[in-house]
Design a protein around this motif. Structure first.
Motif, PDB file in Angstrom:
ATOM      1  N   ILE A  41       3.599 -20.129  23.708  1.00 30.32           N
ATOM      2  CA  ILE A  41       4.590 -21.140  23.321  1.00 30.32           C
ATOM      3  C   ILE A  41       4.449 -21.489  21.842  1.00 30.32           C
ATOM      4  O   ILE A  41       5.446 -21.653  21.121  1.00 30.32           O
ATOM      5  N   ALA A  42       3.199 -21.621  21.370  1.00 32.09           N
ATOM      6  CA  ALA A  42       2.958 -21.889  19.946  1.00 32.09           C
ATOM      7  C   ALA A  42       3.534 -20.756  19.097  1.00 32.09           C
ATOM      8  O   ALA A  42       4.147 -21.000  18.034  1.00 32.09           O
ATOM      9  N   THR A  43       3.368 -19.525  19.557  1.00 31.50           N
ATOM     10  CA  THR A  43       3.931 -18.363  18.844  1.00 31.50           C
ATOM     11  C   THR A  43       5.447 -18.434  18.821  1.00 31.50           C
ATOM     12  O   THR A  43       6.088 -18.188  17.781  1.00 31.50           O
ATOM     13  N   PHE A  44       6.033 -18.793  19.946  1.00 29.49           N
ATOM     14  CA  PHE A  44       7.497 -18.930  20.057  1.00 29.49           C
ATOM     15  C   PHE A  44       8.028 -19.937  19.037  1.00 29.49           C
ATOM     16  O   PHE A  44       9.024 -19.685  18.333  1.00 29.49           O
ATOM     17  N   ILE A  45       7.328 -21.083  18.917  1.00 31.59           N
ATOM     18  CA  ILE A  45       7.766 -22.146  17.993  1.00 31.59           C
ATOM     19  C   ILE A  45       7.700 -21.668  16.546  1.00 31.59           C
ATOM     20  O   ILE A  45       8.636 -21.881  15.762  1.00 31.59           O
ATOM     21  N   ILE A  46       6.602 -21.006  16.178  1.00 38.23           N
ATOM     22  CA  ILE A  46       6.459 -20.527  14.793  1.00 38.23           C
ATOM     23  C   ILE A  46       7.484 -19.445  14.480  1.00 38.23           C
ATOM     24  O   ILE A  46       8.066 -19.411  13.385  1.00 38.23           O
ATOM     25  N   VAL A  47       7.718 -18.561  15.441  1.00 40.59           N
ATOM     26  CA  VAL A  47       8.714 -17.494  15.241  1.00 40.59           C
ATOM     27  C   VAL A  47      10.097 -18.100  15.010  1.00 40.59           C
ATOM     28  O   VAL A  47      10.856 -17.658  14.126  1.00 40.59           O
ATOM     29  N   LYS A  48      10.442 -19.130  15.788  1.00 37.74           N
ATOM     30  CA  LYS A  48      11.743 -19.786  15.616  1.00 37.74           C
ATOM     31  C   LYS A  48      11.802 -20.547  14.293  1.00 37.74           C
ATOM     32  O   LYS A  48      12.821 -20.534  13.599  1.00 37.74           O
ATOM     33  N   TYR A  49      10.654 -21.196  13.939  1.00 38.01           N
ATOM     34  CA  TYR A  49      10.619 -21.973  12.691  1.00 38.01           C
ATOM     35  C   TYR A  49      10.761 -21.061  11.474  1.00 38.01           C
ATOM     36  O   TYR A  49      11.467 -21.395  10.509  1.00 38.01           O
ATOM     37  N   LEU A  50      10.092 -19.923  11.502  1.00 36.41           N
ATOM     38  CA  LEU A  50      10.154 -18.974  10.379  1.00 36.41           C
ATOM     39  C   LEU A  50      11.422 -18.108  10.423  1.00 36.41           C
ATOM     40  O   LEU A  50      11.617 -17.262   9.541  1.00 36.41           O
ATOM     41  N   LYS A  51      12.231 -18.305  11.458  1.00 36.26           N
ATOM     42  CA  LYS A  51      13.542 -17.642  11.575  1.00 36.26           C
ATOM     43  C   LYS A  51      13.426 -16.118  11.556  1.00 36.26           C
ATOM     44  O   LYS A  51      14.081 -15.433  10.734  1.00 36.26           O
ATOM     45  N   TYR A  52      12.582 -15.627  12.462  1.00 31.41           N
ATOM     46  CA  TYR A  52      12.520 -14.174  12.634  1.00 31.41           C
ATOM     47  C   TYR A  52      13.834 -13.713  13.260  1.00 31.41           C
ATOM     48  O   TYR A  52      14.392 -14.397  14.138  1.00 31.41           O
ATOM     49  N   PRO A  53      14.293 -12.545  12.850  1.00 28.05           N
ATOM     50  CA  PRO A  53      15.613 -12.099  13.333  1.00 28.05           C
ATOM     51  C   PRO A  53      15.613 -11.807  14.837  1.00 28.05           C
ATOM     52  O   PRO A  53      14.642 -11.274  15.378  1.00 28.05           O
ATOM     53  N   GLN A  54      16.695 -12.210  15.480  1.00 33.55           N
ATOM     54  CA  GLN A  54      16.829 -11.948  16.913  1.00 33.55           C
ATOM     55  C   GLN A  54      17.235 -10.502  17.127  1.00 33.55           C
ATOM     56  O   GLN A  54      18.137 -10.004  16.458  1.00 33.55           O
ATOM     57  N   LYS A  55      16.550  -9.887  18.054  1.00 29.26           N
ATOM     58  CA  LYS A  55      16.889  -8.488  18.335  1.00 29.26           C
ATOM     59  C   LYS A  55      18.115  -8.411  19.235  1.00 29.26           C
ATOM     60  O   LYS A  55      18.932  -7.483  19.128  1.00 29.26           O
ATOM     61  N   GLU A  56      18.256  -9.347  20.109  1.00 24.60           N
ATOM     62  CA  GLU A  56      19.398  -9.391  21.018  1.00 24.60           C
ATOM     63  C   GLU A  56      20.151 -10.696  20.786  1.00 24.60           C
ATOM     64  O   GLU A  56      19.542 -11.770  20.743  1.00 24.60           O
ATOM     65  N   GLN A  57      21.415 -10.612  20.612  1.00 24.16           N
ATOM     66  CA  GLN A  57      22.238 -11.804  20.425  1.00 24.16           C
ATOM     67  C   GLN A  57      22.586 -12.371  21.799  1.00 24.16           C
ATOM     68  O   GLN A  57      23.342 -11.786  22.564  1.00 24.16           O
ATOM     69  N   LEU A  58      22.015 -13.520  22.082  1.00 23.55           N
ATOM     70  CA  LEU A  58      22.244 -14.143  23.385  1.00 23.55           C
ATOM     71  C   LEU A  58      23.303 -15.218  23.274  1.00 23.55           C
ATOM     72  O   LEU A  58      23.414 -15.912  22.254  1.00 23.55           O
ATOM     73  N   ASN A  59      24.046 -15.365  24.337  1.00 20.65           N
ATOM     74  CA  ASN A  59      25.010 -16.459  24.362  1.00 20.65           C
ATOM     75  C   ASN A  59      24.303 -17.781  24.623  1.00 20.65           C
ATOM     76  O   ASN A  59      23.111 -17.810  24.941  1.00 20.65           O
TER      77      ASN A  59
END
Length: 449
Positions: free
Chosen positions: A201-219
């Motif tokens: 979860i901590a990794t998820f938060i940092i990845v979202k904060y640093l705006k890593y590109p999404q591989k799949e565009q989800l609705n």
């Protein structure tokens, strides 16, 4: 004001010193897989950790955590979740499952074979997770992921490996399986799951904060499902941990009140304590104490138990182990037993002496008396002979062997026999004459001259 806020934001900006995102993802992806060297390193790490827990060595356990490659698939799963990269998420979870099974198998085999089965403190500390373990896993995971995304990795990675402690719970779970202790297994696996989930979860938060590109565009619906899933997972981990943390707080509070009671009632009164044991997990709770010299009577112990309420120590019983009394009683019992044995020995010895006295005579005195009464008798030798009477009882008859310079007639022989009966206090005496040796004849003749 706006400039000051910008300065603060710039000061704490994580984008400074950030590694190229593509390169970070490549590094994370390569670290996810458990093949070849990674698998061997994992096997060695789990063995080292198991040995460390088995011998209660903190240093060895820390060494195992430092070389463990378990962070790879967990961080990989977090990146896959944050980037909505289904392949990376699946790969991370799959390899984490493989690593978990391998680790459990090796640790279970080790503890099954190991001759040392006692649960040491290093093992027991991994069986009761609480909210603090969640905080450690979450903030440790934050530090770890931030370090992974930096150009200069620095020193955080080893610290994160030690703080999050993924290996010890797995080893403890293997210990529980080896001994068939399900509570140890479940407690350790719960701690391991907490660590994995909150690092992820901590990794998820940092990845979202640093705006890593999404591989799949989800609705939006799919994104909400992911958020709801994470929220439910967090609740599933946090709620039991809060309960365990509350129980830990209650226990520590109780122990603090107990220490205060002991200090004010005993330590401050100069009563040295040589034994202390607080049994919290039973009803009623027990405070067991033993003292160096102070002895308490039953009235004092009852008063002390009543005073427990004043310290908010409810449902608690004070047990004072007066071992010195018991030891004293044991010693007295042993002494009395020894005395009884001594008395019995004395009785037996006296009895034997009495029996021996019936077998032994003062030959020197009897010889001197015989020489006065019977001048021709030169020597006497007295012994006892045991025979059975008609009732099959032992009858002791003195046997007297004497030497005489003259042959005794029947009258003299009878007088000698009667005198010996009176002198020896026996109803029957047998007398027999022994011939004088040539030396005895010469000695006797000289004495007459």
């Amino acid at each position: 004001m706006k400039d000051e806020i910008n300065k603060v934001l710039n000061f704490v900006d994580l984008h400074k010193g950030e590694e190229d995102k593509k390169k970070v993802v490549e590094n994370i992806t390569s670290a996810v897989s458990f093949r070849g060297s990674n698998l061997w390193i994992l096997a060695c790490a789990i063995l080292i950790a198991s040995v460390g827990l088995n011998v209660n060595s903190t240093a060895v356990v820390i060494g195992a955590m430092l070389i463990s490659p378990l962070m790879g698939p967990i961080v990989g799963a977090g990146f896959g979740l944050g980037m909505y990269d289904t392949d990376l998420l699946k790969k991370g979870l799959k390899n984490l499952l493989i690593a978990t099974i391998v680790s459990l198998t090796i640790s279970t085999l080790y503890f099954y074979i190991s001759p040392f089965k006692e649960a040491e403190s290093e093992l027991l500390s991994r069986t009761s997770p609480n909210i603090y373990d969640i905080l450690i896993a979450f903030f440790g995971g934050l530090v770890g992921v931030i370090a992974f995304t930096r150009v200069e990795k620095g020193n955080p990675i080893p610290g994160v490996a030690i703080a999050t402690a993924l290996m010890p719970p797995l080893c403890t779970a293997g210990y529980g399986l080896a001994l068939g202790n399900i509570s140890y297994f479940l407690g350790a696996m719960y701690l391991y799951t907490i660590n994995c989930v909150f690092i992820c979860i901590a990794t998820f938060i940092i990845v979202k904060y640093l705006k890593y590109p999404q591989k799949e565009q989800l609705n939006e619906t799919r994104k909400k499902q992911v958020k709801y899933g994470i929220s439910i997972l967090i609740l599933l981990m946090i709620v039991p941990s809060i309960y365990f943390a509350y129980q830990l707080f209650i226990q520590k509070s109780y122990n603090s009140r107990t220490e205060n009671f002991i200090k004010q009632e005993f330590t401050d009164n100069d009563y040295p304590i040589i034994y202390k044991n607080i049994k919290y997990n039973q009803s009623p709770k027990r405070i067991e104490l033993a003292f160096l010299s102070k002895k308490f009577n039953q009235t004092e112990i009852k008063d002390l138990n009543k005073r427990l309420i004043d310290y908010n120590l409810l449902n608690t019983q004070l047990i004072i182990k007066q071992d010195t009394f018991n030891i004293g009683n044991d010693i007295l019992n042993k002494i009395n037993s020894s005395r009884d044995m001594v008395d019995k020995k004395d009785i037996i010895i006296n009895k034997l002496r009495s029996q021996l006295s019936s077998y032994q005579f003062n030959n020197d005195l009897i010889i001197k008396e015989s020489e006065v009464l019977f001048p021709s008798v030169s020597n006497l030798s007295i012994g006892n002979y045991t025979i059975k009477d008609k009732d099959k009882k032992d009858v002791i008859i003195p046997i007297v062997l004497y030497q005489s310079t003259e042959t005794m007639d029947n009258e003299k022989a009878k007088r000698l026999k009667d005198w010996l009966k009176i002198r020896l206090a026996k109803d029957s005496v047998e007398i027999y004459r022994q011939p004088l040796s040539p030396i005895s004849k010469i000695t006797k003749a000289k004495q007459k001259k």
